[in-house]
Design a protein around this motif. Structure first.
Motif, PDB file in Angstrom:
ATOM      1  N   LEU A  72       0.939  -1.093   0.000  1.00 16.86           N
ATOM      2  CA  LEU A  72      -0.127  -0.028  -0.121  1.00 16.86           C
ATOM      3  C   LEU A  72       0.920   1.291   0.084  1.00 16.86           C
ATOM      4  O   LEU A  72       0.081   2.337  -0.217  1.00 16.86           O
ATOM      5  N   GLN A  73       2.173   1.034   0.175  1.00 19.94           N
ATOM      6  CA  GLN A  73       2.954   2.611   0.101  1.00 19.94           C
ATOM      7  C   GLN A  73       3.233   2.530  -1.467  1.00 19.94           C
ATOM      8  O   GLN A  73       3.762   3.546  -1.824  1.00 19.94           O
ATOM      9  N   THR A 125      12.146   6.035  12.033  1.00 20.66           N
ATOM     10  CA  THR A 125      12.297   6.767  10.579  1.00 20.66           C
ATOM     11  C   THR A 125      11.686   6.169   9.345  1.00 20.66           C
ATOM     12  O   THR A 125      10.881   6.691   8.506  1.00 20.66           O
ATOM     13  N   ASN A 126      12.074   4.841   9.137  1.00 26.19           N
ATOM     14  CA  ASN A 126      11.558   4.010   8.075  1.00 26.19           C
ATOM     15  C   ASN A 126      10.037   3.753   8.100  1.00 26.19           C
ATOM     16  O   ASN A 126       9.176   4.053   7.152  1.00 26.19           O
ATOM     17  N   GLY A 127       9.758   3.579   9.516  1.00 29.48           N
ATOM     18  CA  GLY A 127       8.116   3.402   9.559  1.00 29.48           C
ATOM     19  C   GLY A 127       7.375   4.523   9.348  1.00 29.48           C
ATOM     20  O   GLY A 127       6.423   4.554   8.834  1.00 29.48           O
ATOM     21  N   THR A 128       7.780   5.800   9.639  1.00 29.22           N
ATOM     22  CA  THR A 128       7.161   6.953   9.284  1.00 29.22           C
ATOM     23  C   THR A 128       7.058   7.375   7.783  1.00 29.22           C
ATOM     24  O   THR A 128       6.074   7.714   7.297  1.00 29.22           O
ATOM     25  N   ARG A 129       8.364   7.206   7.439  1.00 24.41           N
ATOM     26  CA  ARG A 129       8.241   7.248   5.921  1.00 24.41           C
ATOM     27  C   ARG A 129       7.416   6.316   5.085  1.00 24.41           C
ATOM     28  O   ARG A 129       6.727   6.863   4.112  1.00 24.41           O
ATOM     29  N   VAL A 130       7.259   5.226   5.234  1.00 25.96           N
ATOM     30  CA  VAL A 130       6.395   4.160   4.736  1.00 25.96           C
ATOM     31  C   VAL A 130       5.099   4.591   5.166  1.00 25.96           C
ATOM     32  O   VAL A 130       4.213   4.499   4.156  1.00 25.96           O
ATOM     33  N   LEU A 135      -0.401   6.514   3.307  1.00 25.89           N
ATOM     34  CA  LEU A 135      -1.384   7.697   3.300  1.00 25.89           C
ATOM     35  C   LEU A 135      -1.418   8.488   1.879  1.00 25.89           C
ATOM     36  O   LEU A 135      -2.655   8.895   1.628  1.00 25.89           O
ATOM     37  N   ALA A 136      -0.521   8.897   1.238  1.00 28.98           N
ATOM     38  CA  ALA A 136      -0.422   9.472  -0.078  1.00 28.98           C
ATOM     39  C   ALA A 136      -1.115   8.765  -1.063  1.00 28.98           C
ATOM     40  O   ALA A 136      -1.779   9.150  -1.764  1.00 28.98           O
ATOM     41  N   LYS A 137      -0.980   7.405  -1.017  1.00 28.25           N
ATOM     42  CA  LYS A 137      -1.591   6.520  -1.989  1.00 28.25           C
ATOM     43  C   LYS A 137      -3.092   5.974  -1.538  1.00 28.25           C
ATOM     44  O   LYS A 137      -3.751   5.904  -2.598  1.00 28.25           O
ATOM     45  N   LEU A 140      -7.833   7.671   2.090  1.00 29.11           N
ATOM     46  CA  LEU A 140      -8.977   7.302   2.832  1.00 29.11           C
ATOM     47  C   LEU A 140      -8.587   7.095   4.422  1.00 29.11           C
ATOM     48  O   LEU A 140      -9.277   7.064   5.393  1.00 29.11           O
ATOM     49  N   PHE A 141      -7.216   6.923   4.480  1.00 29.87           N
ATOM     50  CA  PHE A 141      -6.532   6.525   5.646  1.00 29.87           C
ATOM     51  C   PHE A 141      -6.069   7.587   6.298  1.00 29.87           C
ATOM     52  O   PHE A 141      -5.617   8.574   5.670  1.00 29.87           O
ATOM     53  N   ASN A 142      -5.686   7.796   7.615  1.00 26.56           N
ATOM     54  CA  ASN A 142      -4.863   8.599   8.342  1.00 26.56           C
ATOM     55  C   ASN A 142      -4.031   7.936   9.431  1.00 26.56           C
ATOM     56  O   ASN A 142      -4.027   6.723   9.446  1.00 26.56           O
ATOM     57  N   ALA A 143      -3.066   8.584  10.044  1.00 25.21           N
ATOM     58  CA  ALA A 143      -2.355   7.781  10.941  1.00 25.21           C
ATOM     59  C   ALA A 143      -3.036   7.153  12.089  1.00 25.21           C
ATOM     60  O   ALA A 143      -2.462   6.286  12.720  1.00 25.21           O
TER      61      ALA A 143
END
Length: 427
Positions: A72-73, A125-130, A135-137, A140-143
């Protein structure tokens, strides 16, 4: 950030489609899908109208360390499902880990957020980036979206595009599967609590009542000998114990949700179910498989098998192995067959390159499965994983899709064999 869609809101994505019977043919068909609940009749799966149906699909992993459906990323849920639909496929085997349900119970009935899930599995770091890529793709989701709400969204999109959802308990501890030393091998293994497994199956079956696309549920992926636990292996790795556990899991699913079909998987990484089909003793005891032990839902049982005999030298040899290992249950009247069932190959696969698909193994299955009208889900849709065996953004060279899930990894296989396999299976 956009506010999170609740599942009720997600369900409205398909609101333009009628949800009551209409006098218009197209609307009527849309309202009826998937025309369930499904039942079995001899070797066939039947829909609510009594029509034979067969699955032809692929596996979408959601059981690994993050415990969120993969990819989903790189792409939206809608785009990924459209890719599957474009092949003519009608089914997705969506995997999950019992750990996800365990954490819901440990958290007072609340699932953790996808933000926490990505950070736990990939680091801050990587978790936040992914997460931000996801969310960009998938706006309909958020954090604050939870893992289970992602599963809800996948289920709703499968419903919208009319693809059957087969939910599969792949593993207990969320991680790459499968090994005989991973602690997830057999009931009572390090991470494989029988009580938590039953609870997890019941929870997901009950939750799945809100998923119109849910047509079946697999009790456990690839039961196998726990070679790192000799005492457990000696005491219970056998057909007699397998039968006890499978009856327990099946009863839990049916009690929680009587609609889905229930898939039973065999020993040795789900490569054979011969004693079930032939009605021989479930050793070391003398009892035998009997549909009367599944009273009230014997018409919900389907057998599933896996096969990865990629180095096989002869198609006749492969066919013989598959028949003996359980596919003869599709062949009523075949010598030695006592119990007739639908049988599905829920996993097979090979490297998605320019030539492997032309070999004996892939070519033979492309002939064998449609000839039997046996259902199947190829391993695997995923072009990459969030993390696999400690390697982040792991490339899956067996994946139908390429690394960023944007195109087919082997266009030659898709056009030269896979589309035909789907068409011939479903014709």
């Amino acid at each position: 950030m956009k506010p999170i869609l609740t599942f009720l809101a997600l369900a409205s994505i398909g609101a333009a489609a009628p949800n009551i019977q209409s006098t218009q043919d197209g609307a009527s068909k849309r309202a009826a899908w998937p025309n369930g609940p499904f039942v079995t009749w001899g070797r066939w799966i039947h829909d609510a109208s009594g029509k034979n149906l067969t699955y032809a699909g692929t596996n979408w992993p959601g059981h690994a360390d993050v415990m969120i459906p993969e990819g989903l990323q790189y792409q939206s849920i809608e785009t990924i499902v459209q890719k599957v639909k474009s092949l003519g496929m009608n089914a997705i085997r969506l995997t999950f880990a019992i750990q996800m349900v365990d954490e819901i119970y440990a958290n007072g009935g609340n699932d953790i957020t996808i933000q926490k899930a990505f950070v736990q599995a990939l680091g801050q770091t990587n978790g936040t980036r992914v997460l931000n890529q996801v969310l960009a793709k998938n706006p309909l989701f958020n954090a604050s979206t939870t893992r289970l709400q992602v599963f809800d969204a996948v289920a709703e999109e499968l419903h919208r595009q009319q693809i059957y959802l087969h939910l599969d308990n792949h593993i207990s501890k969320g991680m790459w599967c499968c090994s005989s030393t991973d602690g997830n091998s057999w009931w009572g293994d390090t991470y494989f609590s029988t009580a938590n497994w039953v609870r997890g199956l019941s929870y997901m079956a009950n939750h799945g009542k809100s998923w119109p696309a849910l047509t079946s549920l697999g009790l456990r992926n690839e039961p196998r000998e726990p070679t790192n636990n000799p005492a457990l292996s000696r005491s219970s790795y056998n057909w007699q114990a397998w039968y006890t556990f499978m009856r327990q899991g099946a009863a839990a699913v049916h009690a929680a949700n009587p609609a889905p079909l229930i898939f039973l998987s065999g020993l040795n990484f789900d490569t054979y179910l011969t004693p079930v089909v032939q009605g021989t003793a479930l050793t070391p005891g003398t009892g035998r498989f009997s549909v009367t032990d599944f009273e009230g839902y014997a018409d919900k049982l389907v057998l599933e098998l896996h096969n990865y005999e990629n180095g096989i030298g002869s198609c006749d040899t492969l066919k013989g192995n598959l028949d003996r290992n359980g596919f003869q249950a599709l062949q009523q009247g075949s010598s030695g067959v006592v119990n007739v069932f639908p049988v599905m190959m829920t996993e097979f696969g090979f490297a998605m390159d320019s030539s492997t698909w032309r070999g004996v193994y892939a070519s033979c299955l492309a002939e064998y499965l449609p000839a039997l009208k046996a259902g199947w889900t190829i391993w695997v849709l995923a072009g990459s994983y969030y993390v696999r065996s400690g390697i982040q953004d792991y490339d899956e060279d067996w994946g139908l899709l390429n690394h960023d899930w944007s195109a087919w990894r082997s266009q030659g296989y898709v056009d030269g064999a896979l589309r035909g396999l789907v068409r011939e299976t479903l014709s």
